[in-house]
Design an enzyme around this catalytic site. Structure first.
Site, short mmCIF file in Angstrom:
data_model
loop_
_atom_site.label_atom_id
_atom_site.label_comp_id
_atom_site.label_asym_id
_atom_site.label_seq_id
_atom_site.Cartn_x
_atom_site.Cartn_y
_atom_site.Cartn_z
N ASN A 152 0.88 -1.17 0.00
CA ASN A 152 0.00 0.00 0.00
C ASN A 152 0.91 1.22 0.00
O ASN A 152 1.40 1.65 1.04
CB ASN A 152 -0.89 -0.03 1.24
CG ASN A 152 -1.86 1.15 1.30
OD1 ASN A 152 -1.76 2.10 0.53
ND2 ASN A 152 -2.79 1.09 2.22
N LYS A 177 3.42 0.96 3.02
CA LYS A 177 3.00 -0.07 3.97
C LYS A 177 3.13 -1.43 3.29
O LYS A 177 2.81 -1.56 2.10
CB LYS A 177 1.56 0.15 4.40
CG LYS A 177 1.30 1.44 5.15
CD LYS A 177 -0.17 1.56 5.52
CE LYS A 177 -0.48 2.88 6.19
NZ LYS A 177 -1.93 3.02 6.49
N ARG A 188 -2.70 -2.21 -3.32
CA ARG A 188 -3.85 -1.31 -3.20
C ARG A 188 -3.73 -0.26 -4.28
O ARG A 188 -2.74 0.49 -4.34
CB ARG A 188 -3.87 -0.63 -1.83
CG ARG A 188 -4.95 0.44 -1.72
CD ARG A 188 -4.87 1.18 -0.40
NE ARG A 188 -5.84 2.26 -0.33
CZ ARG A 188 -5.53 3.56 -0.25
NH1 ARG A 188 -4.27 3.94 -0.24
NH2 ARG A 188 -6.48 4.47 -0.16
N HIS A 219 -12.04 4.18 -0.31
CA HIS A 219 -11.93 3.37 0.91
C HIS A 219 -12.65 2.03 0.77
O HIS A 219 -13.06 1.42 1.76
CB HIS A 219 -12.46 4.12 2.14
CG HIS A 219 -11.61 5.27 2.56
ND1 HIS A 219 -12.14 6.50 2.93
CD2 HIS A 219 -10.27 5.42 2.64
CE1 HIS A 219 -11.16 7.33 3.24
NE2 HIS A 219 -10.01 6.70 3.07
N GLY A 253 -10.15 8.27 9.37
CA GLY A 253 -8.71 8.32 9.57
C GLY A 253 -8.21 9.66 9.08
O GLY A 253 -8.95 10.64 9.07
N ASN A 254 -6.94 9.71 8.66
CA ASN A 254 -6.44 10.96 8.07
C ASN A 254 -7.25 11.32 6.83
O ASN A 254 -7.56 12.47 6.58
CB ASN A 254 -4.97 10.82 7.72
CG ASN A 254 -4.38 12.13 7.24
OD1 ASN A 254 -4.48 13.15 7.92
ND2 ASN A 254 -3.78 12.13 6.06
N ARG A 310 -7.52 17.63 4.25
CA ARG A 310 -8.39 17.87 3.09
C ARG A 310 -9.67 18.57 3.53
O ARG A 310 -10.20 18.30 4.60
CB ARG A 310 -8.73 16.55 2.40
CG ARG A 310 -7.54 15.89 1.71
CD ARG A 310 -7.91 14.55 1.12
NE ARG A 310 -7.10 13.48 1.69
CZ ARG A 310 -7.33 12.18 1.50
NH1 ARG A 310 -8.35 11.79 0.76
NH2 ARG A 310 -6.54 11.28 2.04
N ASP A 313 -3.61 16.06 12.97
CA ASP A 313 -3.65 14.81 13.74
C ASP A 313 -4.68 14.94 14.86
O ASP A 313 -4.53 15.79 15.75
CB ASP A 313 -2.26 14.52 14.32
CG ASP A 313 -2.15 13.13 14.94
OD1 ASP A 313 -3.10 12.70 15.63
OD2 ASP A 313 -1.10 12.49 14.76
N ARG A 318 -5.25 13.15 17.40
CA ARG A 318 -4.72 12.93 18.75
C ARG A 318 -4.18 14.22 19.34
O ARG A 318 -4.42 14.53 20.52
CB ARG A 318 -3.62 11.87 18.70
CG ARG A 318 -4.11 10.46 18.36
CD ARG A 318 -2.96 9.54 18.02
NE ARG A 318 -2.25 10.00 16.83
CZ ARG A 318 -1.28 9.32 16.22
NH1 ARG A 318 -0.90 8.15 16.72
NH2 ARG A 318 -0.68 9.79 15.15
N GLY A 344 -8.25 4.74 12.03
CA GLY A 344 -7.54 5.26 13.20
C GLY A 344 -8.37 6.07 14.16
O GLY A 344 -8.41 5.80 15.36
N ILE A 345 -9.07 7.10 13.67
CA ILE A 345 -9.90 7.93 14.54
C ILE A 345 -11.12 7.13 14.99
O ILE A 345 -11.50 7.17 16.17
CB ILE A 345 -10.31 9.22 13.81
CG1 ILE A 345 -9.08 10.08 13.52
CG2 ILE A 345 -11.34 10.00 14.63
CD1 ILE A 345 -9.36 11.29 12.65
N GLU A 378 -11.50 4.00 15.45
CA GLU A 378 -11.19 2.92 16.37
C GLU A 378 -10.66 3.39 17.72
O GLU A 378 -10.79 2.70 18.72
CB GLU A 378 -10.16 1.97 15.74
CG GLU A 378 -10.67 1.23 14.52
CD GLU A 378 -9.58 0.50 13.76
OE1 GLU A 378 -8.54 0.19 14.39
OE2 GLU A 378 -9.74 0.26 12.55
N GLU A 432 -7.23 -3.57 5.69
CA GLU A 432 -7.17 -3.53 4.23
C GLU A 432 -6.13 -4.50 3.68
O GLU A 432 -6.34 -5.11 2.62
CB GLU A 432 -6.87 -2.10 3.77
CG GLU A 432 -7.98 -1.12 4.08
CD GLU A 432 -7.54 0.32 3.98
OE1 GLU A 432 -8.14 1.07 3.20
OE2 GLU A 432 -6.60 0.70 4.71
#
Length: 397
Positions: free
Chosen positions: A8, A15, A96, A184, A213-214, A244, A286, A288, A331-332, A334, A382
């Site tokens: 990916n 990745k 991907r 996605h 996520g991002n 974005r 981010d 977080r 990410g966000i 979860e 994924e």
């Protein structure tokens, strides 16, 4: 031992995951041997992380990383490391690929002709497609007989009703492929596959999955089929993301060009790289960092993010004719309990009742037992989806 390699690749990262071919006949028996990531590529600070199949960090020697590392260099280091692993052979590589255009609705074994066609879609996803396809050529040169498979982020949405895909543009433009594709899709494919395991006997005719996520999007799924999604012609549509903008009045874009004097390149950078959470907060893209920040600007960015997610859920629920389950992933989705809480509070009118304690602990089910709409946290995967598809497509599973 034969393995499946998944890649990916993006503008700043690569990745990868390695799966033993044994067990590839079923999604739930696929287990990675390694998962890794090169980050900070193409202008950032390069970093390599590697984990074993249990998620335990590992030390790996792929040579000392230089101060600057491009995607081709990272790919070469990965392939050399794979060559040095004892008793390892590759059965198939799965990539991907963000965009399949109107031509590809299912994973496909890559040929030079197909790869060339996919490169023709780079204008539809200029910040993603070139990087997705970049490892194909070096792999083919190094392993000319190794099958490579493209798994598309757009494919899951290909069966949406035409009315859900069409813009109100002249018909000849629609015929040229100016439609809503959605993205996605590999994440939605995976959640769709594992949903019965999590929900049991709970109704799942009408499901909304929030991939947060991002990059962020939501998808309305009726009886296992995508019927509407928040991303459309590009991966910038929908709700705000890390950097974005999400949905904008098209007239605002014209204003930026005609009245503010911005070039197309400047507008592209603004909407893709300087907007979203980063633009609103002025602090970070981010989530977080924003949740940890005491700044009012950070709070406003998080509030806008959740508000826009709730509005998108309302739209998708209308497309479904109601809602049975809401699933958070990525990410966000979860790991950001406060964001999920804000979104669920905004969906109380649908009959969703949040269990605050379950939400704080990132439980699988975060709605109360009596909630008319179920709310769930289900990790996406994924890479596993790519591995499963790739092995099946080349007859290795």
């Amino acid at each position: 031992m034969s393995h499946i390699l998944t890649l990916n690749s993006g503008s700043s990262s690569l990745k990868f995951a390695l799966y033993p071919l044994a067990g590839a006949d079923a999604l739930d028996t696929l287990s990675p041997r390694y998962r890794g990531k090169f980050s900070g590529l193409n202008g950032g600070t390069p970093k390599l992380t590697l984990q074993d199949g249990e998620g335990t960090p590992m030390e790996v020697d792929m040579g000392e990383l230089p101060e600057q590392l491009e995607l081709p260099g990272a790919t070469a280091r990965l392939l050399s490391w794979l060559d040095d692993l004892p008793n390892l052979s590759l059965a198939v590589v799965g990539h991907r690929v963000v965009h399949g255009g109107r031509a590809y609705h299912r994973p496909v074994v890559l040929t030079p002709e197909i790869t060339a066609t996919l490169r023709g879609f780079e204008s539809l996803a200029p910040l993603h497609q070139p990087f997705c396809l970049a490892p194909v050529a070096p792999l083919a040169e190094r392993y000319p007989e190794l099958p490579q498979v493209a798994c598309f982020d757009t494919a899951f949405h290909a069966d949406q009703p035409e009315v859900a895909r069409q813009f109100a543009l002249p018909r000849e433009m629609t015929a040229r492929g100016l439609i809503r594709y959605g993205f996605h899709g590999l994440s939605y494919y995976y959640i769709n596959q594992v949903l019965p395991h999590h929900l049991g006997d709970a109704p799942r005719e009408r499901v909304i999955v929030a991939h947060l996520g991002n990059g962020a999007s939501l998808c309305a799924i009726r009886n296992g089929t995508s019927v509407a999604s928040t991303m459309g012609f590009t991966a910038i549509e929908g709700m705000p993301m890390g950097t974005r903008s999400g949905n904008l009045d098209p007239g605002l874009v014209l204003h930026l060009i005609q009245q503010e004097g911005m070039s197309v390149e400047e507008v592209t950078e603004l909407l893709y790289k300087r907007s979203g959470l980063l633009g609103v907060s002025g602090i970070s893209g981010d989530m977080r960092e924003l949740l940890d920040s005491p700044a009012e600007e950070a709070r406003e960015a998080v509030e806008l993010y959740a508000y826009r997610a709730v509005r998108e859920i309302g739209s998708l629920a209308a497309a479904l004719g109601g809602l049975d389950q809401l699933v958070f992933t990525a990410g966000i989705g979860e790991r950001a309990g406060p964001v999920r809480e804000a979104i669920c509070r905004g969906c109380e009118w649908l009959g969703l009742e949040l269990d605050p304690e379950a939400n704080r602990h990132d439980a699988s089910r975060i709605s109360t037992a009596g909630s008319r709409v179920g709310a769930w946290v289900i990790p996406t995967d994924e890479e596993r989806m790519i591995a499963w598809y790739s092995a099946r497509l080349v007859g290795q599973a």
